[in-house]
Design an enzyme around this catalytic site. Sequence first.
Site, PDB file in Angstrom:
ATOM      1  N   ARG A 203     -28.348  -3.085  50.530  1.00 40.29           N
ATOM      2  CA  ARG A 203     -29.346  -2.712  51.409  1.00 40.29           C
ATOM      3  C   ARG A 203     -29.039  -1.728  52.239  1.00 40.29           C
ATOM      4  O   ARG A 203     -30.077  -1.387  52.912  1.00 40.29           O
ATOM      5  CB  ARG A 203     -30.204  -3.807  51.888  1.00 40.29           C
ATOM      6  CG  ARG A 203     -29.302  -4.896  52.764  1.00 40.29           C
ATOM      7  CD  ARG A 203     -29.898  -6.001  52.935  1.00 40.29           C
ATOM      8  NE  ARG A 203     -29.042  -6.800  54.026  1.00 40.29           N
ATOM      9  CZ  ARG A 203     -29.259  -8.217  54.611  1.00 40.29           C
ATOM     10  NH1 ARG A 203     -30.450  -8.717  54.117  1.00 40.29           N
ATOM     11  NH2 ARG A 203     -28.329  -8.832  54.967  1.00 40.29           N
ATOM     12  N   HIS A 439       9.568  10.492  52.218  1.00 41.65           N
ATOM     13  CA  HIS A 439       8.824  11.260  51.414  1.00 41.65           C
ATOM     14  C   HIS A 439       9.391  11.551  49.957  1.00 41.65           C
ATOM     15  O   HIS A 439      10.625  11.107  49.725  1.00 41.65           O
ATOM     16  CB  HIS A 439       9.395  12.921  51.912  1.00 41.65           C
ATOM     17  CG  HIS A 439       8.629  13.882  51.181  1.00 41.65           C
ATOM     18  ND1 HIS A 439       7.225  14.257  51.501  1.00 41.65           N
ATOM     19  CD2 HIS A 439       9.201  15.136  50.376  1.00 41.65           C
ATOM     20  CE1 HIS A 439       6.959  15.496  50.756  1.00 41.65           C
ATOM     21  NE2 HIS A 439       8.030  15.782  50.112  1.00 41.65           N
TER      22      HIS A 439
HETATM   23  P1  NDP Z   1     -20.057 -10.238  53.056  1.00 42.54           P
HETATM   24  O1  NDP Z   1     -20.684 -10.891  54.295  1.00 42.54           O
HETATM   25  O2  NDP Z   1     -18.665  -9.303  53.329  1.00 42.54           O
HETATM   26  O3  NDP Z   1     -21.216  -9.405  52.409  1.00 42.54           O
HETATM   27  C1  NDP Z   1     -22.417  -9.800  52.211  1.00 42.54           C
HETATM   28  C2  NDP Z   1     -23.201  -8.758  51.587  1.00 42.54           C
HETATM   29  O4  NDP Z   1     -24.473  -9.153  51.048  1.00 42.54           O
HETATM   30  C3  NDP Z   1     -23.618  -7.789  52.538  1.00 42.54           C
HETATM   31  O5  NDP Z   1     -23.495  -6.484  51.929  1.00 42.54           O
HETATM   32  C4  NDP Z   1     -25.156  -7.806  52.996  1.00 42.54           C
HETATM   33  O6  NDP Z   1     -25.774  -6.815  53.451  1.00 42.54           O
HETATM   34  C5  NDP Z   1     -25.737  -8.461  51.755  1.00 42.54           C
HETATM   35  N1  NDP Z   1     -26.596  -9.618  51.829  1.00 42.54           N
HETATM   36  C6  NDP Z   1     -26.755 -10.484  52.492  1.00 42.54           C
HETATM   37  N2  NDP Z   1     -27.758 -11.143  52.355  1.00 42.54           N
HETATM   38  C7  NDP Z   1     -28.591 -10.440  51.811  1.00 42.54           C
HETATM   39  C8  NDP Z   1     -29.939 -10.426  51.429  1.00 42.54           C
HETATM   40  N3  NDP Z   1     -30.777 -11.558  51.593  1.00 42.54           N
HETATM   41  N4  NDP Z   1     -30.456  -9.411  50.574  1.00 42.54           N
HETATM   42  C9  NDP Z   1     -29.640  -8.542  50.155  1.00 42.54           C
HETATM   43  N5  NDP Z   1     -28.548  -8.243  50.564  1.00 42.54           N
HETATM   44  C10 NDP Z   1     -27.927  -9.442  51.463  1.00 42.54           C
HETATM   45  O7  NDP Z   1     -19.859 -11.522  52.182  1.00 42.54           O
HETATM   46  P2  NDP Z   1     -19.059 -11.615  50.658  1.00 42.54           P
HETATM   47  O8  NDP Z   1     -19.842 -12.781  50.130  1.00 42.54           O
HETATM   48  O9  NDP Z   1     -18.880 -10.152  50.256  1.00 42.54           O
HETATM   49  O10 NDP Z   1     -17.983 -12.200  51.448  1.00 42.54           O
HETATM   50  C11 NDP Z   1     -17.928 -13.215  52.237  1.00 42.54           C
HETATM   51  C12 NDP Z   1     -16.659 -13.227  53.004  1.00 42.54           C
HETATM   52  O11 NDP Z   1     -15.379 -13.817  52.503  1.00 42.54           O
HETATM   53  C13 NDP Z   1     -16.288 -11.830  53.822  1.00 42.54           C
HETATM   54  O12 NDP Z   1     -17.031 -11.557  54.857  1.00 42.54           O
HETATM   55  C14 NDP Z   1     -14.943 -11.956  53.943  1.00 42.54           C
HETATM   56  O13 NDP Z   1     -14.682 -12.406  55.411  1.00 42.54           O
HETATM   57  C15 NDP Z   1     -14.437 -12.905  52.967  1.00 42.54           C
HETATM   58  N6  NDP Z   1     -13.535 -12.331  51.810  1.00 42.54           N
HETATM   59  C16 NDP Z   1     -12.572 -11.655  52.091  1.00 42.54           C
HETATM   60  C17 NDP Z   1     -12.078 -10.897  51.056  1.00 42.54           C
HETATM   61  C18 NDP Z   1     -10.668 -10.003  51.372  1.00 42.54           C
HETATM   62  O14 NDP Z   1     -10.041 -10.290  52.510  1.00 42.54           O
HETATM   63  N7  NDP Z   1     -10.324  -9.277  50.386  1.00 42.54           N
HETATM   64  C19 NDP Z   1     -12.435 -10.769  49.695  1.00 42.54           C
HETATM   65  C20 NDP Z   1     -13.735 -11.640  49.534  1.00 42.54           C
HETATM   66  C21 NDP Z   1     -14.230 -12.279  50.570  1.00 42.54           C
HETATM   67  P3  NDP Z   1     -25.784  -6.135  54.935  1.00 42.54           P
HETATM   68  O15 NDP Z   1     -24.386  -5.721  55.201  1.00 42.54           O
HETATM   69  O16 NDP Z   1     -27.008  -5.561  54.980  1.00 42.54           O
HETATM   70  O17 NDP Z   1     -25.730  -7.478  55.596  1.00 42.54           O
END
Ligand code: NDP
Length: 458
Positions: A203, A439
């Site tokens: 979004r 390098h």
């Molecule tokens: P995130 O919080 O990173 O991302 C959630 C995504 O879903 C965002 O893009 C958000 O959009 C979108 N979203 C949420 N609600 C809605 C909705 N109702 N409609 C449409 N879009 C929506 O969550 P993840 O599930 O990807 O991961 C959870 C957490 O787990 C991460 O924040 C991180 O802390 C951890 N994690 C870490 C990793 C790593 O270290 N490599 C790998 C995976 C997870 P918007 O931005 O607009 O809110």
Amino acid sequence: MKAAHVTKFDYDLFVIGGGSGGVRCARIAAGHGARVGIAEARFWGGTCVNVGCVPKKLLMQASEYGALAEDARGFGWESARPTHDWAALIAAKNKEIDRLEGIYRKLLTGAGVTVFDAHACFEDANTLDVGGQKITAERIVIATGGHPERPGIPGEDLGIVSDDAFFLPSLPPRVLIHGGGFIAVEFAGIFTGLGAKVDLVFRQPHPLRGFDEDLREAMTEALIAQGVTLHPNTTLTRIDAYGDARRVTLGNGAVIETDLAFFATGRRPNTRGLHLDRAGVSLIEGGAIAVDADSTTSQEHIYAIGDVTNRINLTPVAIAEGHILADRLYGPTERDWNFAAVPSAVFSQPPLSTVGLTEAQAAKHGPADIYVTRFTPMRHTISGRTRRTMMKLVVDQASQRVVGAHMIGEDAPEIIQGIAVAITAGATKKDFDRTVGIHPTAAEEFVTLRTRTRVATP
Ligand code: NDP
């Protein structure tokens, strides 16, 4: 152990949840001499080991080989186009995860922790029901983690969440991923790399809200270069079954047919079924457990660590919180950890990694010198693959301290881990400049950024 004392409780410390944070807390406390019990109802090692970081990285590594085989042609290698066996990958991954789960359990028993393969919930502030058995504890740690959440749209049960993605029976030819966060971006890369056609719906104008804007733009370019079809600035409104396929309707009116709809729209703390009300433990908005800086809940002998507190939801942070707590309660000294500059990575293709402040965050504190470089890595001058690297330093102008480092490109997490040490130690731009590079590497760019790109101002 601090001040030995006689206790009327079954345990000095009982940990609910055998994920990264809970296991570390239990082991360290037991090492300090505390009588510790721990309960886990699902799998030892929690999300990270079983349905998170570890299997995700294995799938990500698996998904790189196809493109690497293509790259090899530019270097003179001739071979038939490789094919991929999803079932073989999942079997290999499951074997490794089973091994790791066993190690976690052994670490606990080896440390003298009593292990319960059971669900635990509160009866009162010092009494737990652990798989039907009443257990009392002087102190209790809640380390129950979180779970993926569906977005609440019609037909959402027709889609999967990340827990399911690790056990799919076969690779779907078409995958639609909803979300623009860590999980969405990582799985977009995994499925594309393994040969699926991926649509990514999010979004915002760019994925990864909260990351540095240059990184977000570079991530958009990287996803497009990898072949992911992006649908920014929109969201899913409904899903309908269409035979074995799915018809997904977007807010912008588009209808996309796919074989798998995957929700990566965030995670929620696991507090349901704990009966926290019986123990007087309060929640904050969003359902996380309220804690102070010392991980103490609204009850002074009950603590919460890791994702269930929704602070910094990363495995190494949960581990640090568990370790600090166990040392504080039972150890001779407390360990110092720096949570002000926590490095993190998104295992996209190429990966992205970051530590410290974004340009926008730094500018709020005063003018910041910004250094940016973008280039094609040496490998791809010959492979012919469209793959760019972007590296960026954010420097507080007044103190000349490097306050943020950001990179998208091959080996970014391996490189940023070292830069995080420099930032934690308070290195200045001058310290970076007087460091000799290695390098030829991409990493050397971080010590050869001579020309300021711009000044960011509040
Ligand atoms: P995130 O919080 O990173 O991302 C959630 C995504 O879903 C965002 O893009 C958000 O959009 C979108 N979203 C949420 N609600 C809605 C909705 N109702 N409609 C449409 N879009 C929506 O969550 P993840 O599930 O990807 O991961 C959870 C957490 O787990 C991460 O924040 C991180 O802390 C951890 N994690 C870490 C990793 C790593 O270290 N490599 C790998 C995976 C997870 P918007 O931005 O607009 O809110």
